[in-house]
Write a protein that holds these residues in place. Structure first.
Motif, PDB file in Angstrom:
ATOM      1  N   LYS A 151       0.827  -1.207   0.000  1.00  0.00           N
ATOM      2  CA  LYS A 151       0.000   0.000   0.000  1.00  0.00           C
ATOM      3  C   LYS A 151       0.861   1.257   0.000  1.00  0.00           C
ATOM      4  O   LYS A 151       0.548   2.230  -0.683  1.00  0.00           O
ATOM      5  N   ALA A 152       1.945   1.258   0.773  1.00  0.00           N
ATOM      6  CA  ALA A 152       2.823   2.429   0.821  1.00  0.00           C
ATOM      7  C   ALA A 152       3.480   2.658  -0.530  1.00  0.00           C
ATOM      8  O   ALA A 152       3.613   3.805  -0.973  1.00  0.00           O
ATOM      9  N   SER A 153       3.886   1.597  -1.213  1.00  0.00           N
ATOM     10  CA  SER A 153       4.525   1.753  -2.523  1.00  0.00           C
ATOM     11  C   SER A 153       3.535   2.251  -3.573  1.00  0.00           C
ATOM     12  O   SER A 153       3.942   2.836  -4.574  1.00  0.00           O
ATOM     13  N   GLN A 154       2.251   2.039  -3.335  1.00  0.00           N
ATOM     14  CA  GLN A 154       1.218   2.540  -4.238  1.00  0.00           C
ATOM     15  C   GLN A 154       0.743   3.935  -3.851  1.00  0.00           C
ATOM     16  O   GLN A 154      -0.141   4.492  -4.493  1.00  0.00           O
ATOM     17  N   GLY A 155       1.303   4.485  -2.782  1.00  0.00           N
ATOM     18  CA  GLY A 155       0.930   5.821  -2.346  1.00  0.00           C
ATOM     19  C   GLY A 155      -0.247   5.860  -1.396  1.00  0.00           C
ATOM     20  O   GLY A 155      -0.802   6.920  -1.132  1.00  0.00           O
ATOM     21  N   GLY A 156      -0.641   4.716  -0.858  1.00  0.00           N
ATOM     22  CA  GLY A 156      -1.772   4.657   0.060  1.00  0.00           C
ATOM     23  C   GLY A 156      -1.344   4.316   1.470  1.00  0.00           C
ATOM     24  O   GLY A 156      -0.166   4.150   1.769  1.00  0.00           O
ATOM     25  N   LYS A 157      -2.336   4.236   2.332  1.00  0.00           N
ATOM     26  CA  LYS A 157      -2.095   3.879   3.726  1.00  0.00           C
ATOM     27  C   LYS A 157      -2.910   2.637   4.054  1.00  0.00           C
ATOM     28  O   LYS A 157      -4.072   2.535   3.673  1.00  0.00           O
ATOM     29  N   TYR A 158      -2.294   1.723   4.771  1.00  0.00           N
ATOM     30  CA  TYR A 158      -3.013   0.580   5.324  1.00  0.00           C
ATOM     31  C   TYR A 158      -2.878   0.672   6.833  1.00  0.00           C
ATOM     32  O   TYR A 158      -1.769   0.681   7.358  1.00  0.00           O
ATOM     33  N   TYR A 159      -3.997   0.778   7.503  1.00  0.00           N
ATOM     34  CA  TYR A 159      -3.987   0.890   8.953  1.00  0.00           C
ATOM     35  C   TYR A 159      -3.992  -0.502   9.569  1.00  0.00           C
ATOM     36  O   TYR A 159      -5.007  -1.190   9.558  1.00  0.00           O
ATOM     37  N   ILE A 160      -2.846  -0.899  10.101  1.00  0.00           N
ATOM     38  CA  ILE A 160      -2.770  -2.153  10.834  1.00  0.00           C
ATOM     39  C   ILE A 160      -3.622  -1.972  12.089  1.00  0.00           C
ATOM     40  O   ILE A 160      -3.528  -0.932  12.740  1.00  0.00           O
ATOM     41  N   PRO A 161      -4.480  -2.940  12.429  1.00  0.00           N
ATOM     42  CA  PRO A 161      -5.339  -2.766  13.597  1.00  0.00           C
ATOM     43  C   PRO A 161      -4.542  -2.353  14.837  1.00  0.00           C
ATOM     44  O   PRO A 161      -3.478  -2.887  15.106  1.00  0.00           O
ATOM     45  N   VAL A 162      -5.064  -1.391  15.568  1.00  0.00           N
ATOM     46  CA  VAL A 162      -4.500  -0.798  16.783  1.00  0.00           C
ATOM     47  C   VAL A 162      -3.235   0.009  16.459  1.00  0.00           C
ATOM     48  O   VAL A 162      -3.147   1.183  16.785  1.00  0.00           O
ATOM     49  N   ILE A 163      -2.267  -0.603  15.807  1.00  0.00           N
ATOM     50  CA  ILE A 163      -0.993   0.047  15.509  1.00  0.00           C
ATOM     51  C   ILE A 163      -1.198   1.225  14.556  1.00  0.00           C
ATOM     52  O   ILE A 163      -0.571   2.277  14.714  1.00  0.00           O
ATOM     53  N   GLY A 164      -2.061   1.088  13.585  1.00  0.00           N
ATOM     54  CA  GLY A 164      -2.300   2.148  12.608  1.00  0.00           C
ATOM     55  C   GLY A 164      -2.839   3.418  13.238  1.00  0.00           C
ATOM     56  O   GLY A 164      -2.447   4.525  12.868  1.00  0.00           O
ATOM     57  N   ASN A 165      -3.738   3.282  14.205  1.00  0.00           N
ATOM     58  CA  ASN A 165      -4.284   4.455  14.890  1.00  0.00           C
ATOM     59  C   ASN A 165      -3.216   5.161  15.718  1.00  0.00           C
ATOM     60  O   ASN A 165      -3.168   6.388  15.761  1.00  0.00           O
TER      61      ASN A 165
END
Length: 115
Positions: free
Chosen positions: A93-107
């Motif tokens: 997702k980061a290489s595509q320019g997006g964000k992936y929120y890993i549960p708990v850690i992403g917040n």
């Protein structure tokens, strides 16, 4: 007329998506991106750097739990597999320019990136 190639102007560094993906390689690039200009002012790069740092901390805790015989090792194996899948998705997702929120850690990473 010369056969030499025309000079290419120097770039200003990595693109946001490349830096975001590189932040997941190990904890070292993540820390470097949080310290170096201009990366430490970019919320996108800071998000991925913080998310990787928190993911590395989670994996360290899994390693400590893995010391416990049988049950701890089972938790370690399952947790490592889940963390590995989240890590791969986050890099893609980061290489595509997006964000992936890993549960708990992403917040947590989002709060740190915007502070």
């Amino acid at each position: 007329m010369s056969d030499l190639p025309t000079p290419v102007p120097a770039s200003s560094g990595l693109s946001d998506s490349a830096a975001g993906a590189l932040a997941y390689v190990t904890i070292i690039p993540a820390i470097i991106f949080l310290v170096m200009e201009p990366y430490n002012r970019n919320p996108f790069i800071k998000f991925h750097a913080w998310q990787n740092i928190f993911l590395c901390l989670f994996m360290f805790v899994l390693g400590v739990i893995g010391i416990i015989p049988i049950l701890g090792q089972l938790v370690f194996l399952l947790g490592f597999l889940v963390a590995f899948v989240f890590w791969l998705i986050a890099i893609i997702k980061a290489s595509q320019g997006g964000k992936y929120y890993i549960p708990v850690i992403g917040n947590l990473a989002e709060k740190q990136a915007n502070s």
